[in-house]
Motif scaffolding. Structure first.
Motif, PDB file in Angstrom:
ATOM      1  N   GLN A   1      33.599  35.006  35.001  1.00  0.00           N
ATOM      2  CA  GLN A   1      34.307  35.915  35.909  1.00  0.00           C
ATOM      3  C   GLN A   1      35.169  35.148  36.912  1.00  0.00           C
ATOM      4  O   GLN A   1      36.295  35.554  37.214  1.00  0.00           O
ATOM      5  N   GLU A   2      34.658  34.043  37.404  1.00  0.00           N
ATOM      6  CA  GLU A   2      35.441  33.228  38.349  1.00  0.00           C
ATOM      7  C   GLU A   2      36.643  32.598  37.652  1.00  0.00           C
ATOM      8  O   GLU A   2      37.755  32.581  38.205  1.00  0.00           O
ATOM      9  N   ILE A   3      36.447  32.092  36.444  1.00  0.00           N
ATOM     10  CA  ILE A   3      37.540  31.453  35.716  1.00  0.00           C
ATOM     11  C   ILE A   3      38.592  32.481  35.311  1.00  0.00           C
ATOM     12  O   ILE A   3      39.797  32.195  35.321  1.00  0.00           O
ATOM     13  N   LEU A   4      38.169  33.692  34.973  1.00  0.00           N
ATOM     14  CA  LEU A   4      39.134  34.755  34.672  1.00  0.00           C
ATOM     15  C   LEU A   4      40.060  34.992  35.863  1.00  0.00           C
ATOM     16  O   LEU A   4      41.278  35.132  35.695  1.00  0.00           O
ATOM     17  N   ARG A   5      39.507  35.046  37.050  1.00  0.00           N
ATOM     18  CA  ARG A   5      40.317  35.265  38.250  1.00  0.00           C
ATOM     19  C   ARG A   5      41.259  34.089  38.506  1.00  0.00           C
ATOM     20  O   ARG A   5      42.434  34.271  38.835  1.00  0.00           O
ATOM     21  N   ILE A   6      40.733  32.871  38.353  1.00  0.00           N
ATOM     22  CA  ILE A   6      41.549  31.680  38.609  1.00  0.00           C
ATOM     23  C   ILE A   6      42.687  31.571  37.601  1.00  0.00           C
ATOM     24  O   ILE A   6      43.852  31.339  37.968  1.00  0.00           O
ATOM     25  N   VAL A   7      42.385  31.735  36.323  1.00  0.00           N
ATOM     26  CA  VAL A   7      43.418  31.642  35.293  1.00  0.00           C
ATOM     27  C   VAL A   7      44.469  32.739  35.493  1.00  0.00           C
ATOM     28  O   VAL A   7      45.677  32.494  35.358  1.00  0.00           O
ATOM     29  N   ALA A   8      44.036  33.939  35.834  1.00  0.00           N
ATOM     30  CA  ALA A   8      44.978  35.027  36.093  1.00  0.00           C
ATOM     31  C   ALA A   8      45.886  34.686  37.264  1.00  0.00           C
ATOM     32  O   ALA A   8      47.098  34.950  37.237  1.00  0.00           O
ATOM     33  N   SER A   9      45.320  34.068  38.298  1.00  0.00           N
ATOM     34  CA  SER A   9      46.118  33.715  39.481  1.00  0.00           C
ATOM     35  C   SER A   9      47.163  32.653  39.170  1.00  0.00           C
ATOM     36  O   SER A   9      48.221  32.599  39.809  1.00  0.00           O
ATOM     37  N   LEU A  10      46.899  31.807  38.175  1.00  0.00           N
ATOM     38  CA  LEU A  10      47.853  30.760  37.803  1.00  0.00           C
ATOM     39  C   LEU A  10      49.058  31.314  37.043  1.00  0.00           C
ATOM     40  O   LEU A  10      50.039  30.604  36.834  1.00  0.00           O
TER      41      LEU A  10
END
Length: 291
Positions: A77-86
């Protein structure tokens, strides 16, 4: 592009008739990158567990790998948010004039020593916690780009659907995995993906160099949360080892989207990268007649 061609069954990229052929050096560097990310094997074929799935994600290979291995670190869930933000522009708004100092003070409330990506993660989580009726006021108060935040959540939802389709039934449950504030899990996952973009602090205390490849001096971008350390002329506090998402060339070569890591993580998680095949060896594997 390279991983898409591999997915189409085109193995000999050196001899492939590109409409606009890329420089051989760039082509071979891309192949080395895919091998380091474990997207292709020693024979330059896509790996079934990572490579074939990466080819189906509409992302940079590094970002794709982050999603696919995040379950290993229990932080999908954290990586989904980070990748989306990039995939979108900066969530912070920097107004001109007198408002700039106020905006920086508000932005600092989300800042953390782990760098830009974890800071953005903090912003996204805080935005998600707001009731719909308060989201606009929240963004206005903290000088946040509400359009960017909405877009990030849209992309996150879309990427979750991709993972649902790509992962087998046993691993689908891991999509909801979260580290629940255990930031080291997220940092280790990012190290497992961005290790090729690792940079070490130089003796001067404010410039960096990558551990492999070009030895150009790299600088922290002024937009980075870590640039505040420089602004206070407290250079000894800059982290010794960092990861960056990309480089921007302007007056200097700047690193963006920085993450602070422990040096030993780099060698424990990505030691294979520093022993991988050279460009010449990859040429020979791609086409023995090239040289």
């Amino acid at each position: 592009v390279i991983i898409q061609l591999k997915a189409l069954g085109i193995q000999n990229l050196v001899r492939f008739d590109f409409p606009s052929p890329p420089p051989s050096k760039n082509l071979l560097q891309s192949i080395e990158c895919l091998y380091a990310l474990k997207a292709i094997d020693h024979n330059s074929y896509l790996t079934p567990d990572i490579g074939t799935k990466m080819a189906e994600l509409p992302l940079h290979p590094t970002h794709s790998r982050a999603l696919l291995i995040s379950s290993k670190y229990e932080c999908t869930q954290e990586i989904l948010r980070i990748v989306a933000s990039l995939q979108v522009k900066n969530v912070f708004i920097s107004p001109p004039g007198d408002q700039r100092a106020k905006a920086q003070k508000q932005h600092a409330k989300f800042a953390c020593k782990e760098g830009d990506l974890i800071t953005q993660l903090n912003v996204i989580k805080a935005y998600e916690e707001q009731p719909l009726s308060n989201q606009y006021k929240f963004c206005e108060k903290y000088f946040l780009n509400i359009k960017s935040l909405k877009r990030i959540l849209e992309i996150k939802h879309s990427l979750e659907k991709y993972l649902q389709r790509l992962l087998d039934n046993e691993r689908k449950s891991t999509i909801q995995s979260s580290c629940d504030g255990e930031v080291s899990s997220v940092l280790k996952c990012l190290t497992d993906c961005f290790f090729m973009n690792a940079a070490k602090l130089e003796m001067d205390g404010y410039t960096y160099k990558t551990l492999k490849g070009s030895q150009q001096l790299l600088y922290i971008h002024p937009s980075s949360i870590l640039s505040q350390t420089l602004s206070y002329d407290n250079m000894n506090q800059l982290p010794r080892m960092i990861l960056f998402n990309e480089l921007i060339q302007s007056s200097k070569l700047f690193m963006t989207d920085i993450t602070v890591i422990e040096t030993n993580w780099l060698y424990e998680i990505a030691g294979h990268y520093y022993e991988q095949l050279t460009s010449r060896q990859w040429c020979l594997r791609e086409d023995k007649d090239l040289f």
